[in-house]
Design a protein around this motif. Sequence first.
Motif, short mmCIF file in Angstrom:
data_model
loop_
_atom_site.label_atom_id
_atom_site.label_comp_id
_atom_site.label_asym_id
_atom_site.label_seq_id
_atom_site.Cartn_x
_atom_site.Cartn_y
_atom_site.Cartn_z
N ASN A 177 -13.56 2.08 -21.80
CA ASN A 177 -14.24 3.28 -21.29
C ASN A 177 -13.99 4.44 -22.24
OD1 ASN A 177 -15.26 2.16 -18.99
ND2 ASN A 177 -13.53 2.78 -17.71
N ARG A 201 -21.16 -6.92 -19.49
CA ARG A 201 -20.18 -6.26 -18.62
C ARG A 201 -19.78 -7.21 -17.51
NH1 ARG A 201 -21.55 -0.90 -15.36
NH2 ARG A 201 -21.70 -2.38 -13.64
N ASP A 260 -21.47 3.24 -19.83
CA ASP A 260 -22.65 2.40 -20.06
C ASP A 260 -23.81 3.23 -20.59
OD1 ASP A 260 -21.41 0.09 -19.13
OD2 ASP A 260 -21.92 0.56 -17.05
N GLN A 292 -15.75 -4.28 -14.38
CA GLN A 292 -15.71 -3.00 -15.08
C GLN A 292 -15.41 -3.15 -16.58
OE1 GLN A 292 -16.30 0.02 -13.25
NE2 GLN A 292 -17.02 -1.69 -12.00
N THR A 293 -15.34 -4.41 -17.05
CA THR A 293 -14.97 -4.64 -18.44
C THR A 293 -16.21 -4.85 -19.30
OG1 THR A 293 -12.94 -5.69 -17.73
CG2 THR A 293 -13.64 -6.15 -19.98
N ARG A 294 -16.31 -4.08 -20.38
CA ARG A 294 -17.41 -4.26 -21.33
C ARG A 294 -16.90 -5.05 -22.53
NH1 ARG A 294 -18.89 0.18 -19.29
NH2 ARG A 294 -16.87 0.92 -19.98
#
Lengths: 79, 647
Positions: free
Chosen positions: B478, A58, B262, A61-63
Amino acid sequence: MTEKIKERLLDCSSGDFVEIIEIHLEGQDIIRLAGLGMVDGAAMRVMKNNGRGPIIIRVKQTRLALGHHEAKGIFVKAI
Amino acid sequence: MNFNPKQSNFMTIGIIGQPNVGKSSVFNLLTGLQQEIGNWPGKTVDRHEGILNISGQRYRMVDVPGAYSLTPRSDEEQIVLDFIKNDKPNLILVIGHAQHIDRSLFFLSEAMLFNCPLVFVPNMIDMLPGTGVTLDIDQLAKQLTIPVVGFSAKTKQGIAELKAIIQNPPPAVSCVDNILFKNSFGQSIANLLINAGAGGEVDCYQAARVITAPKLNNTPAQQSLDDQSNLLAMISSRYETIKKISAAVSHKRNKAELSYTDKVDQYVTHEGWGLLIVVLVFALLFSCTYLAAIPVQGVLDEYIITWLRDNIDKHLFAEQPVIRGLLSEGIVLGAGTVLAFVPVLAVFYFLINMLEDSGYLARVAVIMDRYLQLLGLPGKSALPLFLGLGCNVPAVIGSRVVESKKSRLATILLTPFVPCSARFTVLVFLAPVFFGYYAPLMTLLVIAVNALVFIVMARLLTKSLSKAKASLILELPNYHWPQFRLVLLTTYQQVCLFIKSVATWILGFSILLWFLSTYPGSGLNDSYLASVGRLLEPIAAPLGFDWRLLVALFSGIIARENVVTALGIIYGDETPTGLSEILRNNISSDVGFIFLLLSMLFVPCLSTVFVVRKETRAWGYAFLSIILNSVVAITVGVIARLLISYL
């Protein structure tokens, strides 16, 4: 102050906080990573790396999921 | 809806941005239902265009596919560049993500290379409070010196402001003066533009290509930018400026905190749990697609197709059997084939769009990557290939989720080697006929041979198509609830596009096959098709087939279930028990086994062939698919016969 060790992203463990030092990949991968916020100096958290399958990290905020080839070309240090 | 914005003198407004920033929701809110879906020239990427009407004034809106940068690495990135160059938009809405402001500004800086009027639109502004991120829109606008509109499709925030800007577009942005270029990178660009401009008009498109993809060009101006360290230096200097701007306008409370995405991902991307979830989701998708669609197919077949055919046969053209036959067996039956796909595709598209919009699809790719890598395919191929077990048509279309062009092509060409439910039907009906009590064992053997062929073909195709190892750089967006309206609209458009692009071909071939199987004699046994079968009989000798089995196999090309029907017509008994008896007496179990192998592996049905053509935009690949399946099926058949003869 202890010397921070440079290592490949591939060798990091889940839960590590690291900072990118260098990226050794092809130009087009570099620019795609840049578009995703992965540039020299960017801090990131290793979300999952158990040696098999893609590495999940991560950056802000970017995965991102990265293949082993990509994770070998990204060098980081612990922060 | 009838409009042709291209031929009008409407102003063109382009909507560009990175994937997963919600471009389509901005586009849909602005255009409502006044939109059309098509293809970008020569590409398999959908092109969405619509009309925005502001107090009588109409604007042509183009939803350009999402791209992470403007380097022409993928089809999408090339399309953005081509759009800006060819369509010369009067205004570009650069959609960003309010949570990922750094990345969004990086993309904006690339868009600034084109000397176009720009508006920066950080989207999903309504989601910020839950994430602990703040964004000061006014401050951002002040720094960037271009209009900035915070947008939310959910609360409709920003629409009025955006419309006002569209009515009075700002002047073109000159990258050289902009704050995003106040660094060493900006200096390189200024030099480049000056060099490029020496011969006349500055071609910003070319300049952008040189800068973003130095290796792809060969102009004198690229020399200084040619090596990788310069590329890295440019990226770093851009991000330095971006960091300064973002630090001034955006804040995040607790950086180490895990978001709910997450937390969910700890299970969804977990090796064991994740795989279990993928299996469950696939099973659900599979059963929903076919369970929901099959009853509808039945209703369509009974109340529309059969009803129409009955009435045509009873009441129409009694004196002209040719026209009656053409109508009833050619046109209506062909239309029935197209119609039969509509419910399957509608449900399939709907579910896939829901999964894609929710963010889950990217996780499937992560979980399956490990396993698919063994075949040389990316993880995302798992979904279309699995769906192929139901029907190859949605599977070929579903291969769009695979990003890399070569892997997508490999997935498409591999799909026909996945046995679909129609082929299983043939297998399940014929296995007891040929093998009696050994049917379950022999069925398993046929499936095992098919699986082996699939694995070998996967290795061969991926090896020959791409030498490089599949790279994986995949964003995991997300999770959020899918936007039902948007999903429904997209599904409707996709189904319409399928009918438009495939229906005429299926219909045409259905008529042709009706003709070939009816003329010149009185039935299938005296038809052109039978003549072709007899002509090919010597060639099929190594397989042990006579012309009748060949004709049955060819009939399966319209739709695989026809194989059994054709056998019924050829052997003169269409009742299942009668046909079983005749087949048992006429065909040895050895030949039966080879016939079953071929009915699994031979040329997929026509609809699949046309969809391959639709998805690859090339007849060449559709033919390649036919040839590949024919050659593989015949080879496997001959090898099987040789092995059997030694046993």
